[in-house]
Design a protein around this motif. Structure first.
Motif, PDB file in Angstrom:
ATOM      1  N   GLY A   1      38.393  35.393  39.531  1.00 35.02           N
ATOM      2  CA  GLY A   1      38.300  36.521  38.616  1.00 35.02           C
ATOM      3  C   GLY A   1      37.679  36.186  37.275  1.00 35.02           C
ATOM      4  O   GLY A   1      37.044  37.036  36.647  1.00 35.02           O
ATOM      5  N   ASP A   2      37.855  34.947  36.821  1.00 33.85           N
ATOM      6  CA  ASP A   2      37.321  34.585  35.506  1.00 33.85           C
ATOM      7  C   ASP A   2      35.804  34.745  35.450  1.00 33.85           C
ATOM      8  O   ASP A   2      35.258  35.150  34.427  1.00 33.85           O
ATOM      9  CB  ASP A   2      37.705  33.149  35.155  1.00 33.85           C
ATOM     10  CG  ASP A   2      39.082  33.073  34.514  1.00 33.85           C
ATOM     11  OD1 ASP A   2      39.855  34.039  34.675  1.00 33.85           O
ATOM     12  OD2 ASP A   2      39.397  32.060  33.869  1.00 33.85           O
TER      13      ASP A   2
ATOM     14  N   LEU B   1      36.889  45.413  39.099  1.00 36.81           N
ATOM     15  CA  LEU B   1      36.268  44.716  37.972  1.00 36.81           C
ATOM     16  C   LEU B   1      34.809  44.380  38.261  1.00 36.81           C
ATOM     17  O   LEU B   1      33.938  44.533  37.394  1.00 36.81           O
ATOM     18  CB  LEU B   1      37.053  43.440  37.655  1.00 36.81           C
ATOM     19  CG  LEU B   1      38.418  43.625  36.993  1.00 36.81           C
ATOM     20  CD1 LEU B   1      39.162  42.296  36.898  1.00 36.81           C
ATOM     21  CD2 LEU B   1      38.267  44.234  35.603  1.00 36.81           C
ATOM     22  N   VAL B   2      34.525  43.918  39.479  1.00 37.85           N
ATOM     23  CA  VAL B   2      33.139  43.596  39.838  1.00 37.85           C
ATOM     24  C   VAL B   2      32.271  44.844  39.754  1.00 37.85           C
ATOM     25  O   VAL B   2      31.155  44.812  39.217  1.00 37.85           O
ATOM     26  CB  VAL B   2      33.063  42.982  41.255  1.00 37.85           C
ATOM     27  CG1 VAL B   2      31.610  42.843  41.693  1.00 37.85           C
ATOM     28  CG2 VAL B   2      33.737  41.618  41.282  1.00 37.85           C
ATOM     29  N   MET B   3      32.775  45.946  40.280  1.00 39.29           N
ATOM     30  CA  MET B   3      31.989  47.179  40.248  1.00 39.29           C
ATOM     31  C   MET B   3      31.725  47.621  38.812  1.00 39.29           C
ATOM     32  O   MET B   3      30.622  48.081  38.482  1.00 39.29           O
ATOM     33  CB  MET B   3      32.709  48.277  41.017  1.00 39.29           C
ATOM     34  CG  MET B   3      31.820  49.459  41.353  1.00 39.29           C
ATOM     35  SD  MET B   3      32.495  50.446  42.694  1.00 39.29           S
ATOM     36  CE  MET B   3      31.175  51.658  42.878  1.00 39.29           C
ATOM     37  N   SER B   4      32.712  47.460  37.930  1.00 40.90           N
ATOM     38  CA  SER B   4      32.510  47.833  36.528  1.00 40.90           C
ATOM     39  C   SER B   4      31.535  46.891  35.838  1.00 40.90           C
ATOM     40  O   SER B   4      30.774  47.301  34.962  1.00 40.90           O
ATOM     41  CB  SER B   4      33.843  47.846  35.786  1.00 40.90           C
ATOM     42  OG  SER B   4      34.386  46.550  35.647  1.00 40.90           O
TER      43      SER B   4
ATOM     44  N   ALA C   1      31.732  42.322  52.286  1.00 40.33           N
ATOM     45  CA  ALA C   1      31.432  43.398  53.236  1.00 40.33           C
ATOM     46  C   ALA C   1      31.539  44.769  52.566  1.00 40.33           C
ATOM     47  O   ALA C   1      30.713  45.659  52.801  1.00 40.33           O
ATOM     48  CB  ALA C   1      32.392  43.311  54.423  1.00 40.33           C
ATOM     49  N   ALA C   2      32.538  44.935  51.713  1.00 43.26           N
ATOM     50  CA  ALA C   2      32.712  46.214  51.023  1.00 43.26           C
ATOM     51  C   ALA C   2      31.536  46.507  50.102  1.00 43.26           C
ATOM     52  O   ALA C   2      31.041  47.645  50.040  1.00 43.26           O
ATOM     53  CB  ALA C   2      34.019  46.206  50.230  1.00 43.26           C
ATOM     54  N   PHE C   3      31.062  45.487  49.403  1.00 44.10           N
ATOM     55  CA  PHE C   3      29.962  45.712  48.464  1.00 44.10           C
ATOM     56  C   PHE C   3      28.637  45.957  49.194  1.00 44.10           C
ATOM     57  O   PHE C   3      27.797  46.722  48.713  1.00 44.10           O
ATOM     58  CB  PHE C   3      29.850  44.545  47.483  1.00 44.10           C
ATOM     59  CG  PHE C   3      30.881  44.606  46.398  1.00 44.10           C
ATOM     60  CD1 PHE C   3      31.004  45.735  45.612  1.00 44.10           C
ATOM     61  CD2 PHE C   3      31.744  43.550  46.177  1.00 44.10           C
ATOM     62  CE1 PHE C   3      31.956  45.817  44.612  1.00 44.10           C
ATOM     63  CE2 PHE C   3      32.706  43.615  45.184  1.00 44.10           C
ATOM     64  CZ  PHE C   3      32.817  44.756  44.404  1.00 44.10           C
TER      65      PHE C   3
ATOM     66  N   ALA D   1      30.510  36.495  33.513  1.00 51.96           N
ATOM     67  CA  ALA D   1      29.202  37.080  33.820  1.00 51.96           C
ATOM     68  C   ALA D   1      28.992  38.374  33.048  1.00 51.96           C
ATOM     69  O   ALA D   1      27.876  38.677  32.597  1.00 51.96           O
ATOM     70  CB  ALA D   1      29.077  37.330  35.327  1.00 51.96           C
ATOM     71  N   ASN D   2      30.055  39.131  32.873  1.00 50.31           N
ATOM     72  CA  ASN D   2      29.986  40.368  32.105  1.00 50.31           C
ATOM     73  C   ASN D   2      29.617  40.085  30.642  1.00 50.31           C
ATOM     74  O   ASN D   2      28.764  40.772  30.054  1.00 50.31           O
ATOM     75  CB  ASN D   2      31.336  41.078  32.198  1.00 50.31           C
ATOM     76  CG  ASN D   2      31.456  42.275  31.284  1.00 50.31           C
ATOM     77  OD1 ASN D   2      32.389  42.350  30.484  1.00 50.31           O
ATOM     78  ND2 ASN D   2      30.554  43.223  31.385  1.00 50.31           N
TER      79      ASN D   2
END
Length: 645
Positions: free
Chosen positions: A145-146, A549-552, A516-518, A151-152
């Protein structure tokens, strides 16, 4: 007069080169010139590698300071102004100091081991993502998660051209990152990116791919810098086969051992802070001939620690104090330069605490934070401490170098003990940031243990053969060669016998389940459409949170969504096939906190019809919130990333 003309000619070239390089899409030349130029002005050590490694750390710290300029000037990180200005600084340094840029030609045999060890570390770190197919690489790049948050922050700096914490919030960065994390490493990587791309950054996916390359580069330089620092601190006393053994042992351990957990955990800022810390330890222990160069290097590297991982500042401060005390005669002879550097760099270092003050940073809250972290094997700490003690035995009194190392090792142990006592007293057990202390201490002990090899005295009849034999022995000793099938309990994060962390990572066993979801969402044009969204598609609360969080991050609206994403659990919501009510604590939290307190109208994406029905009813009853629901029954829950080869 000739000196002035040379300076003016240099300044002209400092701007001509970036302009021409940009026109032919070869901006990366500027980075090479900056690194070589910095190395050519240093006088640390007597070999080419002795210049290049500390030059990178000094350059990185200098770039972080330069970030204070680009934050306020109108050009941001545009390639030509950035390249021209930074090259001009090197020209001015050469003109003021009167130094002729030059690089030593001397190369040691162990330099090959350093280079090989660095390349091996890069290969181990990059391998899983390299062989993944399609969106499979995201499963490794964003395994922890970090890295999503790092990256953000990197992406925001690329776009804004400076430190986001000093600029008006645009909703793209998680507020906690602005409040808590020093952004020096992120700025350094964004600086590199601005020159590598020449401002042609491409899509968010291309940018994320490059960030992963920079993260791997950071780990590679961590491996090289620590091994170099150990060799440099040990000095010429271990020349020959012992030096080969040292370099191979350190690079092999860092490439395959405990520290590889940091790459999949996403500790990118901490990893690069170790690069700066390792070089600082080396420079403090073995000072260059020029006192002014020593003071400037100490000042810049100390600022670099402050701007990358402020938790390690006390250790750096103790090391600086010990070095100044042991070299007091030199300090007194050049006290004006020492005072000037202390004032200038001390003032710059205070920028980070000022940011914390403005952002209402809570030290106790941060130190008490919880989260997953793999602990350092305690046996390593005690074992290397014993080895370091052997190296200091009998020679400490007459060695300023060893006195500095002893002071820093004592400070590292003290910081570890204090953090242990604090976290157990306030939280009942050691927490996340306690475990950062042993990670720091282990790096320090690896360097401090190196002089112990000087105690081994042996006349080698065939030094080259002995060097190869000892290098092989070093690889076997640290367990870098897989001798058994990879055994790993993913649920408990436990290694099997004769299995290393590097072996587990390189085998692809550690990954997120989001790929897979992405791939599915991207195929439907939902992944980067800019709509603030949360995902509730699996019974794993952690995976729902991470995916949201990745999607945001990809939508560049994490500042709006992050607080809500942390409330997306789903452990007892998704897949229950039962009517949902607020009798469930998870359902109540999701509606009353995640949805009702959202900073922007949210889109809830789910593959569960019951969840879609319940959230849809809630949205209809609370139409002012602007909530929308998207039911995707075929949205895949998880899956192992597909391999390309």
């Amino acid at each position: 007069m000739n000196r002035l003309l040379r300076a003016l000619a240099g300044l002209a070239l400092a701007w001509i080169v970036p302009v021409l390089a940009h026109l032919v899409h070869a901006d990366v030349i500027v980075l090479v010139l900056l690194w070589l130029g910095t190395a050519s002005l240093l006088r640390i050590g007597g070999t080419l590698v002795d210049r290049l490694v500390p030059a990178l750390a000094v350059l990185a710290a200098g770039v972080m300071v330069f970030g204070l300029v680009t934050t306020v000037w109108p050009w941001g990180l545009a390639a030509i102004p950035v390249g021209g200005t930074t090259l001009s600084v090197l020209v001015l340094v050469a003109a003021v100091t009167g130094r002729t840029p030059r690089l030593p030609r001397r190369v040691l045999g162990s330099d090959l081991a350093l280079l090989g060890g660095g390349l091996f570390a890069a290969a181990v770190m990059a391998l899983p993502a390299m062989r993944a197919k399609g969106f499979g690489d995201l499963a490794y790049v964003l395994a922890g998660g970090d890295r999503i948050r790092h990256a953000n922050l990197f992406d925001a700096i690329v776009r804004l051209g400076g430190y986001p914490s000093m600029l008006p919030a645009d909703g793209s960065v998680e507020p906690a990152m602005l409040r808590q994390y020093p952004a020096g490493v992120h700025y350094f990587y964004a600086f590199i990116d601005s020159i590598v791309t020449g401002g042609r950054h491409g899509s968010i996916f291309a940018e994320l791919d490059r960030y992963w390359i920079y993260a791997v580069f950071g780990y590679t330089m961590f491996t090289v810098a620590v091994a170099w620092a150990a060799r440099y601190v040990a000095g010429p006393q271990i020349a020959g086969p012992r030096r080969a053994f040292l370099v191979v042992a350190v690079t092999a351990f860092l490439s395959t051992g405990y520290y590889t957990v940091m790459i999949w955990s996403g500790y990118d800022a901490q990893i690069f802070s170790f690069v700066i810390l390792a070089v600082l330890v080396a420079v403090l222990a073995r000072a260059p001939r020029s006192a002014t160069e020593w003071f400037v290097a100490i000042g810049l590297l100390s600022v670099g620690i402050t701007f990358t991982y402020t938790l390690f500042v006390p250790l750096a401060a103790v090391g600086v104090l010990a070095a100044l005390v042991t070299g007091w005669g030199r300090v007194k002879r050049h006290w004006k330069a020492a005072v000037a550097c202390a004032v200038v760099f001390g003032g710059i270092a205070l920028v980070q605490p000022v940011v914390w003050l403005v952002k209402d940073f809570k030290t106790d809250t941060q130190l008490q934070a919880t989260g997953f972290i793999q602990p350092v094997p305690t046996l390593l700490l005690f074992g290397l401490s014993a080895v370091a003690g052997v190296g200091m035995w009998g020679v400490l009194r007459r060695s300023p170098r060893l006195k500095v190392l002893l002071a820093m090792c004592a400070a590292g142990w003290a910081m570890t003990a204090v953090m242990y006592l604090y976290t157990t007293a306030t939280m009942g057990s050691p927490t996340y940031y306690y475990h950062k202390m042993p990670q720091m201490l282990l790096v320090l002990l690896v360097i401090a243990a190196a002089p112990a090899l000087a105690k081994i005295r042996f006349r080698w009849r065939r030094p080259r053969v002995a060097a190869v034999a000892l290098a092989v022995a070093a690889v076997l000793l640290v367990g870098a060669v897989p001798i058994a099938k990879t055994r790993y309990n993913a649920a408990k994060h436990l290694l099997g016998s004769d299995t290393s962390w590097g072996q587990v990572w390189a085998s692809g066993r550690i990954h997120s389940g989001m790929a897979a979801a992405f791939a599915y969402l991207d195929g439907r044009g939902l992944l980067t459409d800019g709509v603030p969204s949360v995902l509730l598609y699996t019974d794993s609360g952690v995976q729902n949170k991470q995916a949201s969080l990745v999607m945001s991050m990809l939508n560049r609206n994490m500042g709006l969504v992050a607080d809500n994403a942390y409330g997306v659990k789903g452990d007892d919501i998704v897949g229950t096939h039962a009517p949902l009510t607020e009798d469930s604590a998870t359902v109540k939290y999701f509606t009353q906190v995640t949805l009702r307190q959202a900073k922007a109208p949210l889109r809830v994406i789910t593959n569960d019809a019951d969840v879609a029905r319940y959230v849809g009813d809630f949205a209809a009853a609370n139409s002012s919130l602007g909530i929308t629901v998207l039911l995707l029954p075929d949205l895949p829950v998880s899956g192992k990333p597909a391999k390309d080869w």
